[in-house]
Design a protein around this motif. Structure first.
Motif, PDB file in Angstrom:
ATOM      1  N   LEU A 101       3.084  13.006  -0.474  1.00  0.00           N
ATOM      2  CA  LEU A 101       2.083  12.325  -1.291  1.00  0.00           C
ATOM      3  C   LEU A 101       1.741  10.980  -0.675  1.00  0.00           C
ATOM      4  O   LEU A 101       2.623  10.232  -0.264  1.00  0.00           O
ATOM      5  CB  LEU A 101       2.657  12.128  -2.697  1.00  0.00           C
ATOM      6  CG  LEU A 101       1.801  11.421  -3.733  1.00  0.00           C
ATOM      7  CD1 LEU A 101       0.647  12.319  -4.167  1.00  0.00           C
ATOM      8  CD2 LEU A 101       2.663  11.033  -4.933  1.00  0.00           C
ATOM      9  N   GLY A 102       0.432  10.673  -0.640  1.00  0.00           N
ATOM     10  CA  GLY A 102       0.034   9.411  -0.028  1.00  0.00           C
ATOM     11  C   GLY A 102      -0.826   8.535  -0.913  1.00  0.00           C
ATOM     12  O   GLY A 102      -0.673   7.327  -0.950  1.00  0.00           O
ATOM     13  N   GLY A 103      -1.753   9.130  -1.637  1.00  0.00           N
ATOM     14  CA  GLY A 103      -2.701   8.316  -2.375  1.00  0.00           C
ATOM     15  C   GLY A 103      -3.782   7.779  -1.456  1.00  0.00           C
ATOM     16  O   GLY A 103      -3.677   7.847  -0.226  1.00  0.00           O
ATOM     17  N   HIS A 104      -4.824   7.242  -2.043  1.00  0.00           N
ATOM     18  CA  HIS A 104      -5.991   6.842  -1.257  1.00  0.00           C
ATOM     19  C   HIS A 104      -5.678   5.729  -0.251  1.00  0.00           C
ATOM     20  O   HIS A 104      -6.199   5.722   0.857  1.00  0.00           O
ATOM     21  CB  HIS A 104      -7.105   6.362  -2.189  1.00  0.00           C
ATOM     22  CG  HIS A 104      -7.635   7.425  -3.096  1.00  0.00           C
ATOM     23  ND1 HIS A 104      -6.925   7.905  -4.179  1.00  0.00           N
ATOM     24  CD2 HIS A 104      -8.794   8.112  -3.068  1.00  0.00           C
ATOM     25  CE1 HIS A 104      -7.640   8.823  -4.789  1.00  0.00           C
ATOM     26  NE2 HIS A 104      -8.768   8.977  -4.145  1.00  0.00           N
ATOM     27  N   ILE A 105      -4.838   4.778  -0.648  1.00  0.00           N
ATOM     28  CA  ILE A 105      -4.551   3.650   0.237  1.00  0.00           C
ATOM     29  C   ILE A 105      -3.662   4.065   1.400  1.00  0.00           C
ATOM     30  O   ILE A 105      -3.895   3.687   2.553  1.00  0.00           O
ATOM     31  CB  ILE A 105      -3.898   2.502  -0.557  1.00  0.00           C
ATOM     32  CG1 ILE A 105      -4.926   1.856  -1.489  1.00  0.00           C
ATOM     33  CG2 ILE A 105      -3.311   1.449   0.377  1.00  0.00           C
ATOM     34  CD1 ILE A 105      -4.359   0.821  -2.423  1.00  0.00           C
ATOM     35  N   ARG A 106      -2.655   4.881   1.136  1.00  0.00           N
ATOM     36  CA  ARG A 106      -1.655   5.191   2.156  1.00  0.00           C
ATOM     37  C   ARG A 106      -1.986   6.410   2.998  1.00  0.00           C
ATOM     38  O   ARG A 106      -1.443   6.562   4.091  1.00  0.00           O
ATOM     39  CB  ARG A 106      -0.292   5.393   1.481  1.00  0.00           C
ATOM     40  CG  ARG A 106       0.200   4.151   0.767  1.00  0.00           C
ATOM     41  CD  ARG A 106       1.531   4.393   0.067  1.00  0.00           C
ATOM     42  NE  ARG A 106       1.982   3.204  -0.632  1.00  0.00           N
ATOM     43  CZ  ARG A 106       3.219   2.692  -0.534  1.00  0.00           C
ATOM     44  NH1 ARG A 106       4.106   3.287   0.223  1.00  0.00           N
ATOM     45  NH2 ARG A 106       3.550   1.611  -1.196  1.00  0.00           N
ATOM     46  N   ALA A 107      -2.853   7.267   2.515  1.00  0.00           N
ATOM     47  CA  ALA A 107      -3.153   8.489   3.258  1.00  0.00           C
ATOM     48  C   ALA A 107      -3.647   8.231   4.682  1.00  0.00           C
ATOM     49  O   ALA A 107      -3.235   8.935   5.617  1.00  0.00           O
ATOM     50  CB  ALA A 107      -4.173   9.328   2.492  1.00  0.00           C
ATOM     51  N   GLY A 115       1.977  20.475   2.234  1.00  0.00           N
ATOM     52  CA  GLY A 115       1.206  19.279   1.927  1.00  0.00           C
ATOM     53  C   GLY A 115       1.125  19.009   0.448  1.00  0.00           C
ATOM     54  O   GLY A 115       0.828  19.906  -0.347  1.00  0.00           O
ATOM     55  N   THR A 116       1.396  17.751   0.066  1.00  0.00           N
ATOM     56  CA  THR A 116       1.355  17.328  -1.330  1.00  0.00           C
ATOM     57  C   THR A 116       0.308  16.234  -1.502  1.00  0.00           C
ATOM     58  O   THR A 116       0.284  15.280  -0.721  1.00  0.00           O
ATOM     59  CB  THR A 116       2.720  16.788  -1.781  1.00  0.00           C
ATOM     60  OG1 THR A 116       3.721  17.787  -1.589  1.00  0.00           O
ATOM     61  CG2 THR A 116       2.693  16.375  -3.250  1.00  0.00           C
TER      62      THR A 116
END
Length: 274
Positions: A9-15, A40-41
């Motif tokens: 999992l990343g989220g928009h900022i970390r992806a 992939g998560t």
């Protein structure tokens, strides 16, 4: 020798950082796109689907960055994530019940439009790839993890959207009569889905959110296979913090991933290629 790439999992900022790690390692001579199995998560599901289909995660970065900057300017992401974390981190409630409560929240808060629509445009094909791709999501009713694969009930688009569907930010995704939400609500890594592979590389933008017993159980499920975990370094975590709280700061986390990949390349290559 079977190799697995696990994209957490990343989220928009970390992806974008995750995509930068993959791109940087490729430049250094280690192509994680050669994996036999992809897991992939969340946003990691986008990159896993791209790689399994022969695509490049870097192609999706401009859309992710644009969506991130739009949401930060609107103040949407912190509010939604704080509500989710408040539910998931309550130690007085059993973990399964926390997930069910989150499922109820996802259904009740159901926004009219997903904030993740733009993120799907990088997928090259609506069809599942031939190589093994495993995408986890969570059933909103039971709180149980469900893993979508080729030949199952979900189209590739549905599976990725389900794994991305963050409660309060995205509507749950209906598949075969059930409603599903973000796979990161079960685990930000879901590394145990790589069981059976000899070599595993886990790129985890949000490793700090993994409950220690959960992560230990996932890694134990991999047995004695060679496993390498890549998490953000101190400089990257500082950048994440600055970007999270400053809506006017451009998202440069892809470049941070490229930089960190140079430091990780030797150990990753030793696990991946040896």
């Amino acid at each position: 020798m079977a190799r697995a790439l696990v994209l957490g999992l990343g989220g928009h900022i970390r992806a974008p950082w995750q995509a930068g790690i993959i791109a940087g390692l490729r430049h250094a001579g280690t192509d994680l796109g050669d994996a036999d199995v992809f897991v992939g998560t969340g946003t990691g599901a986008i990159f896993a689907a791209l790689l399994a289909g022969g695509g490049d995660p870097a192609d999706a970065v401009p859309d992710i960055v644009a969506e991130d900057e739009r949401l930060r300017a609107a103040g949407v992401i912190p509010q939604g994530y704080q509500r989710v974390l408040a539910v998931l981190s309550d130690p007085s409630v059993p973990l399964d019940e926390r997930r069910r409560r989150l499922g109820r929240m996802a259904l009740e808060a159901r926004p009219a439009e997903s904030v993740n629509v733009a993120l799907l445009c990088g997928l090259r094909s609506p069809d599942w790839p031939e190589r093994q791709l495993r995408i986890p999501a969570v059933d909103t009713a039971t709180g149980a993890r469900v893993v979508f694969e080729r030949g199952g009930d979900a189209t590739l688009d549905q599976a990725v959207r389900a794994s991305l569907a963050a409660p309060t930010l995205d509507p749950p995704v209906e598949i075969a009569g059930n409603q599903y939400m973000n796979g990161g609500n079960y685990s930000p890594t879901n590394a145990d889905l790589a069981a059976g592979c000899d070599r595993v590389v886990l790129i985890a933008p949000l490793l700090e959110l993994a409950f220690v017993p959960t992560l230990e159980r996932e890694l134990a499920a991999l047995g004695r296979q060679r496993v390498e975990v890549v998490a953000p370094d101190a400089a990257t975590n500082e950048l994440f913090a600055l970007t999270t709280f400053d809506p006017d700061l451009p998202n440069s986390t892809f470049e941070a991933g490229l930089r960190q990949a140079a430091d990780e390349a030797e150990k990753i290559n030793a696990t991946w290629e040896d």
